[in-house]
Write a protein that holds these residues in place. Structure first.
Motif, PDB file in Angstrom:
ATOM      1  N   TYR A  83       5.032 -69.244 -47.376  1.00 37.41           N
ATOM      2  CA  TYR A  83       6.228 -68.411 -47.404  1.00 37.41           C
ATOM      3  C   TYR A  83       7.237 -68.686 -46.463  1.00 37.41           C
ATOM      4  CZ  TYR A  83       5.623 -65.999 -51.865  1.00 37.41           C
ATOM      5  OH  TYR A  83       5.284 -65.884 -53.184  1.00 37.41           O
ATOM      6  N   ASP A  84       6.775 -68.559 -44.926  1.00 39.92           N
ATOM      7  CA  ASP A  84       7.497 -68.833 -43.874  1.00 39.92           C
ATOM      8  C   ASP A  84       7.832 -70.508 -43.988  1.00 39.92           C
ATOM      9  OD1 ASP A  84       8.890 -67.935 -41.170  1.00 39.92           O
ATOM     10  OD2 ASP A  84       7.469 -69.748 -40.620  1.00 39.92           O
ATOM     11  N   CYS A  85       7.102 -71.452 -44.543  1.00 42.70           N
ATOM     12  CA  CYS A  85       7.363 -72.858 -44.496  1.00 42.70           C
ATOM     13  C   CYS A  85       8.423 -73.009 -45.575  1.00 42.70           C
ATOM     14  CB  CYS A  85       6.177 -73.621 -44.535  1.00 42.70           C
ATOM     15  SG  CYS A  85       5.108 -73.784 -43.252  1.00 42.70           S
ATOM     16  N   LEU A  86       8.399 -72.451 -46.739  1.00 45.88           N
ATOM     17  CA  LEU A  86       9.335 -72.470 -47.461  1.00 45.88           C
ATOM     18  C   LEU A  86      10.645 -72.023 -46.965  1.00 45.88           C
ATOM     19  CD1 LEU A  86       7.679 -71.208 -50.724  1.00 45.88           C
ATOM     20  CD2 LEU A  86       8.348 -73.481 -50.467  1.00 45.88           C
ATOM     21  N   ALA A  87      10.781 -70.844 -46.272  1.00 44.88           N
ATOM     22  CA  ALA A  87      11.748 -70.396 -45.533  1.00 44.88           C
ATOM     23  C   ALA A  87      12.582 -71.443 -44.397  1.00 44.88           C
ATOM     24  CB  ALA A  87      11.692 -69.020 -44.972  1.00 44.88           C
ATOM     25  N   LYS A  88      11.691 -71.897 -43.820  1.00 40.37           N
ATOM     26  CA  LYS A  88      12.136 -72.789 -42.710  1.00 40.37           C
ATOM     27  C   LYS A  88      12.267 -74.060 -43.135  1.00 40.37           C
ATOM     28  CE  LYS A  88       9.012 -73.702 -39.634  1.00 40.37           C
ATOM     29  NZ  LYS A  88       8.067 -73.597 -38.803  1.00 40.37           N
ATOM     30  N   ASP A  89      11.222 -74.883 -43.983  1.00 35.00           N
ATOM     31  CA  ASP A  89      11.595 -76.211 -44.164  1.00 35.00           C
ATOM     32  C   ASP A  89      12.446 -76.515 -45.594  1.00 35.00           C
ATOM     33  OD1 ASP A  89      10.292 -76.593 -41.802  1.00 35.00           O
ATOM     34  OD2 ASP A  89       8.269 -76.578 -42.984  1.00 35.00           O
TER      35      ASP A  89
END
Length: 213
Positions: A83-89
């Motif tokens: 979820y953090d990678c979705l938010a960031k990338d």
């Protein structure tokens, strides 16, 4: 044998029917795969007629119990990481590049069933905040692919008339669990019972009682 993982864990490489598969050391979980026979160069025919403006991205995110594992450096769990990678990338990178105002995102949580946790939310900075909040929830149980894919298809089919583009992203850390719902040829749910409760498996000879599993 393939090159080891980031922490030196063994990996295996298999080639079958024009596809290379990389698995973990148990050979039960696929890490990645790719075709080597060139057959993936063809474009699949469209089955949905698009008739609007803007884009709709549908994200299926695995929320099964294995996503609780704490094996991604810098994150409390695999779910936290994805979820953090979705938010960031996926979100913040596009916002920084000037993402169009007519892009919306739907998120489907994949576990025993499929649950829409975000419905057509605009792709903006607030979406990144929401995705990070979802990453704090505790994953559980199985990861059944079919219900999630069917729900995604239904959502895209219903919204196709309003969009110029549709995108589906499927994010999972392992093999599907759909087989746990199926019965063997003897009518027994061999994956849904306690393996210690042998009498329930007595539909074959003692030497083959677990052959269906």
């Amino acid at each position: 044998m393939a090159l080891p993982g980031r922490e030196g864990t063994p990996r295996w490489r298999y080639t079958y029917n024009g596809v290379v598969y990389i698995t973990d050391e148990t050979s039960r979980h696929e890490i990645t795969s790719w075709r080597i026979d060139g057959k993936d160069n063809s474009v699949a025919p469209a089955v949905l007629e698009l008739g609007g403006l803007g884009s709709h991205a549908v994200l299926i995110v695995d929320s099964s119990g294995s996503m609780r594992k704490n094996d991604v450096p810098g994150y409390n769990s695999r779910a936290h990481a994805v979820y953090d990678c979705l938010a960031k990338d996926f979100v913040e990178a596009q916002v920084a590049d000037g993402a169009a105002k007519d892009v919306v995102v739907t998120v489907i949580s994949m576990s025993d069933d499929a649950t829409v946790v975000l419905d057509k939310q605009p792709l903006d900075e607030s979406l990144a905040t929401t995705l990070r909040r979802l990453g704090k929830k505790s994953p559980r149980s199985h990861g059944n692919y079919v219900p999630a894919l069917e729900k995604a298809l239904a959502i895209m089919a219903e919204d196709a008339k309003n969009r110029a583009n549709l995108l589906l992203l499927f994010l999972s850390d392992g093999a599907p669990s759909d087989h746990t719902l199926e019965l063997c040829k003897h009518g027994v749910n061999v994956w849904g019972i306690d393996h210690r409760d042998f009498p329930l498996m007595d539909h074959a000879s003692k030497g083959q009682a677990w052959s269906c599993r």
